[in-house]
Write a protein that holds these residues in place. Structure first.
Motif, PDB file in Angstrom:
ATOM      1  N   HIS A  62       0.855  -1.186   0.000  1.00  0.00           N
ATOM      2  CA  HIS A  62       0.000   0.000   0.000  1.00  0.00           C
ATOM      3  C   HIS A  62       0.887   1.231   0.000  1.00  0.00           C
ATOM      4  N   CYS A  91      -6.656   3.952  -1.887  1.00  0.00           N
ATOM      5  CA  CYS A  91      -7.542   4.903  -1.193  1.00  0.00           C
ATOM      6  C   CYS A  91      -8.362   5.757  -2.163  1.00  0.00           C
ATOM      7  N   TYR A 192     -12.930  10.061   1.391  1.00  0.00           N
ATOM      8  CA  TYR A 192     -12.471  11.086   0.449  1.00  0.00           C
ATOM      9  C   TYR A 192     -13.504  11.345  -0.648  1.00  0.00           C
ATOM     10  N   HIS A 220     -10.142   1.931   1.805  1.00  0.00           N
ATOM     11  CA  HIS A 220     -10.035   2.868   2.924  1.00  0.00           C
ATOM     12  C   HIS A 220     -11.495   3.038   3.344  1.00  0.00           C
ATOM     13  N   HIS A 250      -4.862  -0.026   5.782  1.00  0.00           N
ATOM     14  CA  HIS A 250      -4.326   0.547   7.024  1.00  0.00           C
ATOM     15  C   HIS A 250      -5.286   0.477   8.222  1.00  0.00           C
TER      16      HIS A 250
HETATM   17 ZN   LIG Z   1      -6.031   5.489   2.958  1.00  0.00          ZN
END
Ligand SMILES: [Zn+2]
Length: 532
Positions: A62, A91, A192, A220, A250
């Motif tokens: 990643h 992400c 996001y 994500h 993550h």
């Molecule tokens: Zn991320």
């Protein structure tokens, strides 16, 4: 054709997790040709490796090196960590696919996370990106996910609403074309915008397209704070509905009130697996995260993109409401405010694009605002205005116990999540992730055995991303290898991040040395690896 190489007498850690053994390893024609005691020299170039450890080259599961790799094909900060393959497009951020009408949208979007991005640095499709990387040659291998944001920007721009069936179909077609050309899968970035504006039907449809092509869905998830477990449910439900393998990006639980939640999250992953859902996760070995300054704002504030956000900040009533949301969260409590959770003092400004703001790098938001005689929210607004929102931040927000529980769990693989921006002061994970795991955390703090640590950075990500001929030391495998001393150590810190590690002496990609005696060689044997 390069000469054969014979690596003599190393401690071989083969990537499977099995105990190390002493052997010679012969590299020929880019592959591992033989493994055994006392192999004959037969004209090979000999590397005396007694006392050092030979492992498969590390795979960064990643990272966000999409742009850095285009600009800097040798990627020394990765090669010097022993990394031979990197996974980009995470992400929801990738540099393709961008049809003509969406080029400026995608460069603006990507630039928020990684700094000014040129028109020539976004691409119509996977093949365009691959060709731009391979034309000058690259030192390391690259695997790319397709970012959900690129699909949504191409079809819907920054609109904050569910996609219509026709729009979903258009995104599916665009995604399928990238997967068929060799992209490894799809990445979501559900905090996001515009990925955050998507709802279940769209996400399941795109996940199905991914699964049908044999790809992987990385996410994500929507919250790593109080709603972590609900957000994991959402992801697990999508994986189950679409029958696609998943990688949770993550895994962490951010903000002191949410500390201690990781054991429950890990238990949930195990019950998902027991129910037949193929899920694992990546995590970096640091108690701080990193992102862009726009992440401090609620996603709805970014409806319509950066220009619309600036208009909101210029309107006194809207600005007051945004200030309240940023500092205290929303009225319904559904979206936790990052600032309410961790405070301005735990947010470090790590990179800016506007040279006149350079002195802010390395400062905490509260102190930086103070020194300018304004309050931190006004500094945030100023960064949106004067830095085009292209400000990178480091957030001190994780618990060491949670971090250790996640990193030591059997489903964990290593991903740096590095956000490279040359000339700034990025999170040290970009420079130190792999040696930090193998040195301080494995050798000094006993988080892992040597073999287990290596497995999490080799065979495990190789399997996850379908790299059938990499990630193990076996005859016939591609000769991506790293040789290191037991003194291996990261040297990058939050204060001085741009420090290369110690103890990694040699790195080979497809049998060619990209690092020799601790220095990069300039060789570019890397490839963009197509799925399958
Ligand atoms: Zn991320």
């Amino acid at each position: 054709m390069t000469a054969d190489t014979l690596i003599k007498g190393a401690r071989v850690v083969d990537g499977t997790g099995a105990p190390w053994f002493h052997a010679d390893v012969r590299l020929s024609g880019g592959q591992i040709a033989a493994i055994g005691p006392d192999l004959p020299t037969d004209g090979a170039e000999v590397v005396q490796a007694a006392g050092r450890t030979l492992a498969p080259g590390f795979i960064d599961a990643h990272c966000h090196d999409d742009l850095a790799f285009l600009r800097e094909p040798d990627r020394p900060e990765k090669a010097l960590q022993g990394v031979t393959s990197i996974v980009v497009g995470n992400c929801s951020f990738s540099l393709y696919p961008a049809p003509l009408h969406a080029i400026d949208l995608l460069r603006g979007h990507f630039g928020g996370l990684l700094g000014e991005t040129a028109r020539s640095e976004v691409f119509p499709d996977f093949a365009g990106y691959r060709d731009a990387l391979e034309a000058p040659g690259i030192a390391l291998n690259l695997i790319s996910l397709v970012g959900h944001a690129a699909l949504r920007l191409a079809v819907m721009g920054y609109e904050r609403r569910p996609a219509t069936p026709a729009e979903v179909a258009a995104m599916q077609a665009l995604l399928a074309a990238q997967l068929n050309a060799g992209a490894a899968g799809l990445s979501l970035g559900l905090v996001y915008p515009p990925s955050a504006f998507a709802e279940r039907a769209e996400l399941v449809a795109l996940a199905e397209t991914t699964g049908q092509a044999g790809g992987l869905l990385a996410a994500h998830v929507r919250s790593y704070e109080a709603n972590l477990l609900n957000s994991m449910e959402e992801f697990i439900d999508i994986l189950a509905a679409a029958r696609v393998p998943g990688l949770l990006s993550h895994l962490q639980s951010a903000g002191r009130p949410n500390w201690g939640a990781i054991p429950a999250a890990l238990a949930r992953l195990e019950t998902a697996r027991a129910a037949g859902i193929d899920i694992s996760f990546d995590m970096y070995p640091y108690p701080a995260g990193s992102s862009y300054v726009l992440q401090l704002l609620p996603p709805a504030a970014q409806e319509g993109g950066l220009a619309a956000l600036r208009a909101r900040l210029a309107d006194p009533a809207a600005r007051a409401e945004l200030r309240r949301r940023v500092e205290h969260g929303s009225a319904d409590g559904h979206l936790q405010s990052k600032i309410a959770l961790i405070g301005w003092g735990n947010v470090l400004i790590s990179g800016v694009s506007n040279p006149s703001l350079k002195s802010l790098e390395g400062q905490r938001m509260d102190a930086a605002a103070n020194s300018r005689g304004i309050d931190p929210f006004d500094l945030l607004a100023k960064l949106v205005e004067e830095d085009d929102g292209q400000t990178a931040i480091v957030m001190f927000q994780l618990d060491e116990g949670d971090l250790r529980a996640a990193c030591c769990h059997r489903l964990h693989m290593v991903g740096s999540d590095g956000l490279p921006r040359p000339g700034t002061r990025p999170h040290p994970r970009a420079f130190g992730t792999f040696p930090r795991i193998l040195g301080p955390l494995r050798r000094d703090r006993h988080w892992f055995t040597l073999e287990d640590a290596v497995r999490r950075m080799t065979a495990m990500p190789a399997q996850r991303f379908g790299l059938g001929t990499r990630g193990l030391i076996r005859p016939g495998m591609v000769a991506d290898l790293v040789l290191f001393e037991d003194t291996i150590e990261d040297r990058a810190t939050f204060e001085e991040p741009a420090q290369t590690p110690a103890g990694i002496t040699d790195v080979w990609v497809a049998g060619q040395a990209v690092v020799a005696q601790g220095k990069t060689t300039g060789a570019r044997p890397g490839k963009v690896l197509a799925r399958g």
